[in-house]
Design an enzyme around this catalytic site. Structure first.
Site, PDB file in Angstrom:
ATOM      1  N   ARG A 138      -1.720  -0.370   7.753  1.00 31.68           N
ATOM      2  CA  ARG A 138      -0.670  -1.295   7.313  1.00 31.68           C
ATOM      3  C   ARG A 138       0.100  -1.822   8.519  1.00 31.68           C
ATOM      4  O   ARG A 138       0.413  -1.065   9.432  1.00 31.68           O
ATOM      5  CB  ARG A 138       0.294  -0.564   6.371  1.00 31.68           C
ATOM      6  CG  ARG A 138      -0.088  -0.697   4.922  1.00 31.68           C
ATOM      7  CD  ARG A 138       0.700   0.185   4.018  1.00 31.68           C
ATOM      8  NE  ARG A 138       2.150   0.107   4.212  1.00 31.68           N
ATOM      9  CZ  ARG A 138       3.018   0.767   3.450  1.00 31.68           C
ATOM     10  NH1 ARG A 138       2.604   1.533   2.465  1.00 31.68           N
ATOM     11  NH2 ARG A 138       4.317   0.664   3.680  1.00 31.68           N
ATOM     12  N   LYS A 196       4.789  10.049  -1.518  1.00 31.76           N
ATOM     13  CA  LYS A 196       5.081   9.529  -2.862  1.00 31.76           C
ATOM     14  C   LYS A 196       3.829   8.875  -3.471  1.00 31.76           C
ATOM     15  O   LYS A 196       3.497   9.109  -4.621  1.00 31.76           O
ATOM     16  CB  LYS A 196       6.224   8.499  -2.816  1.00 31.76           C
ATOM     17  CG  LYS A 196       7.507   9.046  -2.217  1.00 31.76           C
ATOM     18  CD  LYS A 196       8.621   8.015  -2.213  1.00 31.76           C
ATOM     19  CE  LYS A 196       8.326   6.777  -1.379  1.00 31.76           C
ATOM     20  NZ  LYS A 196       8.152   7.042   0.078  1.00 31.76           N
ATOM     21  N   ARG A 249      15.837   1.948  -3.977  1.00 24.23           N
ATOM     22  CA  ARG A 249      15.938   2.313  -2.564  1.00 24.23           C
ATOM     23  C   ARG A 249      17.339   2.062  -2.024  1.00 24.23           C
ATOM     24  O   ARG A 249      17.580   2.286  -0.836  1.00 24.23           O
ATOM     25  CB  ARG A 249      14.955   1.450  -1.772  1.00 24.23           C
ATOM     26  CG  ARG A 249      13.747   2.194  -1.243  1.00 24.23           C
ATOM     27  CD  ARG A 249      12.887   1.162  -0.530  1.00 24.23           C
ATOM     28  NE  ARG A 249      11.925   1.731   0.354  1.00 24.23           N
ATOM     29  CZ  ARG A 249      10.643   1.908   0.059  1.00 24.23           C
ATOM     30  NH1 ARG A 249      10.182   1.622  -1.130  1.00 24.23           N
ATOM     31  NH2 ARG A 249       9.820   2.371   0.967  1.00 24.23           N
ATOM     32  N   ARG A 255      -2.066   6.985   8.750  1.00 21.13           N
ATOM     33  CA  ARG A 255      -2.328   6.500   7.381  1.00 21.13           C
ATOM     34  C   ARG A 255      -3.332   5.345   7.398  1.00 21.13           C
ATOM     35  O   ARG A 255      -3.255   4.451   8.232  1.00 21.13           O
ATOM     36  CB  ARG A 255      -1.017   6.030   6.724  1.00 21.13           C
ATOM     37  CG  ARG A 255      -1.254   5.357   5.378  1.00 21.13           C
ATOM     38  CD  ARG A 255      -0.072   5.392   4.465  1.00 21.13           C
ATOM     39  NE  ARG A 255       1.048   4.580   4.912  1.00 21.13           N
ATOM     40  CZ  ARG A 255       2.201   4.505   4.247  1.00 21.13           C
ATOM     41  NH1 ARG A 255       2.389   5.202   3.131  1.00 21.13           N
ATOM     42  NH2 ARG A 255       3.180   3.753   4.703  1.00 21.13           N
ATOM     43  N   ARG A 303      12.008   1.635   9.844  1.00 26.93           N
ATOM     44  CA  ARG A 303      11.972   1.982   8.408  1.00 26.93           C
ATOM     45  C   ARG A 303      12.689   3.306   8.160  1.00 26.93           C
ATOM     46  O   ARG A 303      13.372   3.471   7.160  1.00 26.93           O
ATOM     47  CB  ARG A 303      10.519   2.052   7.927  1.00 26.93           C
ATOM     48  CG  ARG A 303       9.915   0.663   7.759  1.00 26.93           C
ATOM     49  CD  ARG A 303       8.412   0.701   7.675  1.00 26.93           C
ATOM     50  NE  ARG A 303       7.940   1.448   6.538  1.00 26.93           N
ATOM     51  CZ  ARG A 303       6.748   2.043   6.478  1.00 26.93           C
ATOM     52  NH1 ARG A 303       5.930   1.994   7.520  1.00 26.93           N
ATOM     53  NH2 ARG A 303       6.388   2.672   5.395  1.00 26.93           N
TER      54      ARG A 303
END
Ligand code: ADP
Ligand code: ADP
Length: 226
Positions: free
Chosen positions: A165, A18, A93, A132, A176
């Site tokens: 992160r 996203k 969400r 990431r 998550r």
């Protein structure tokens, strides 16, 4: 690309792409881009009231309470800066967030143009989130293998150091994903019922996904007409 009043939502599991696609769309469409994760991380960094309230949830990989996040988005929609349209990434969400957004939009005489679901398998998501890297100054996103920076560990755009992160650690990623399936996936039905849902296969490479998103958006623009 025409950019009149396009009110878009990017929906999808964590790590589906996203943010990567949002960055491109923001440039193409010149619309305000609201990534709630980025907004919350900035609030945590600045130790604002919202940041202090959100931090523990984010560290655990839980969703922050609906009222906190709804307030942040409502503020921006009311401000007038999104009058020509907006791109929402990571919001809504939950079903209550989607209902609150519908209510806010109808209050200001607006409606959603489309919801773009960028989908990818859990296996692909784990692969993506484990590699990431993000810029420490802004929201620029890389992947050690799939989208490496020109100089290892340094952001191409602002030269800041690239970091992992906290919530991209494997045990938090699993949580998550559970949260996504339990609380966010019901939005697929929610927006299907409103005939707003458009699915894009997020498992292809970023350019192919970007092309699919762009051609979809050009059909919305045509449909809207002048
Ligand atoms: P990703 O890009 O990996 O999907 P985000 O950066 O969007 O993750 O979000 C990071 C964290 O911020 C989430 O795990 C959650 O704690 C919080 N968050 C972001 N958006 C929302 C939202 N709309 N509702 C509740 N929590 C949110
Ligand atoms: P989200 O905002 O949905 O959490 P990101 O855009 O941050 O997802 O992407 C998660 C990770 O996967 C990043 O490291 C990014 O560089 C990488 N990535 C994004 N899109 C793709 C893709 N189509 N193929 C491979 N890797 C991707």
């Amino acid at each position: 690309m025409p950019n009149r009043n396009l009110n878009l939502i990017l929906l999808g599991p964590p790590g589906s792409g996203k943010g990567t696609q949002g960055e491109r769309l923001q440039e193409d469409l010149e619309l305000p881009y609201y990534a709630t994760g980025d907004i919350l991380r900035a609030a945590v960094k600045d130790a604002t009231e919202v940041g202090l309230a959100a931090r523990e949830y984010m560290d655990r990989g839980d969703l922050v309470p609906d009222d906190v996040i709804i307030g942040l988005i409502a503020e921006r929609l009311e401000s007038g800066e999104a009058d020509r349209g907006f791109i929402l990434d990571g919001f809504p969400r939950t079903v209550p967030q989607a209902e609150a957004l519908d209510a806010k939009l109808s209050e200001i005489g607006r409606q959603l143009t489309a919801v773009i679901l960028i989908d990818a398998s859990d296996e692909e998501i784990v692969r993506r989130l484990s590699g990431r890297r993000v810029s420490s100054n802004g929201g620029y996103v890389y992947h050690v293998e799939f989208n490496p920076p020109k100089v290892e560990g340094i952001c191409d755009v602002d030269d800041s150091e690239l970091i992992v992160r906290d919530d991209d650690k494997p045990e938090v990623v699993r949580h998550r994903l559970e949260q996504y399936h339990e609380k966010t996936a019901p939005l697929v039905d929610y927006y299907s019922r409103q005939a707003l849902l458009n699915r894009v296969d997020g498992s292809r490479d970023p350019d192919q996904v970007g092309e699919a998103v762009r051609s979809l958006i050009s059909t919305f623009s045509l449909e809207e007409g002048p």
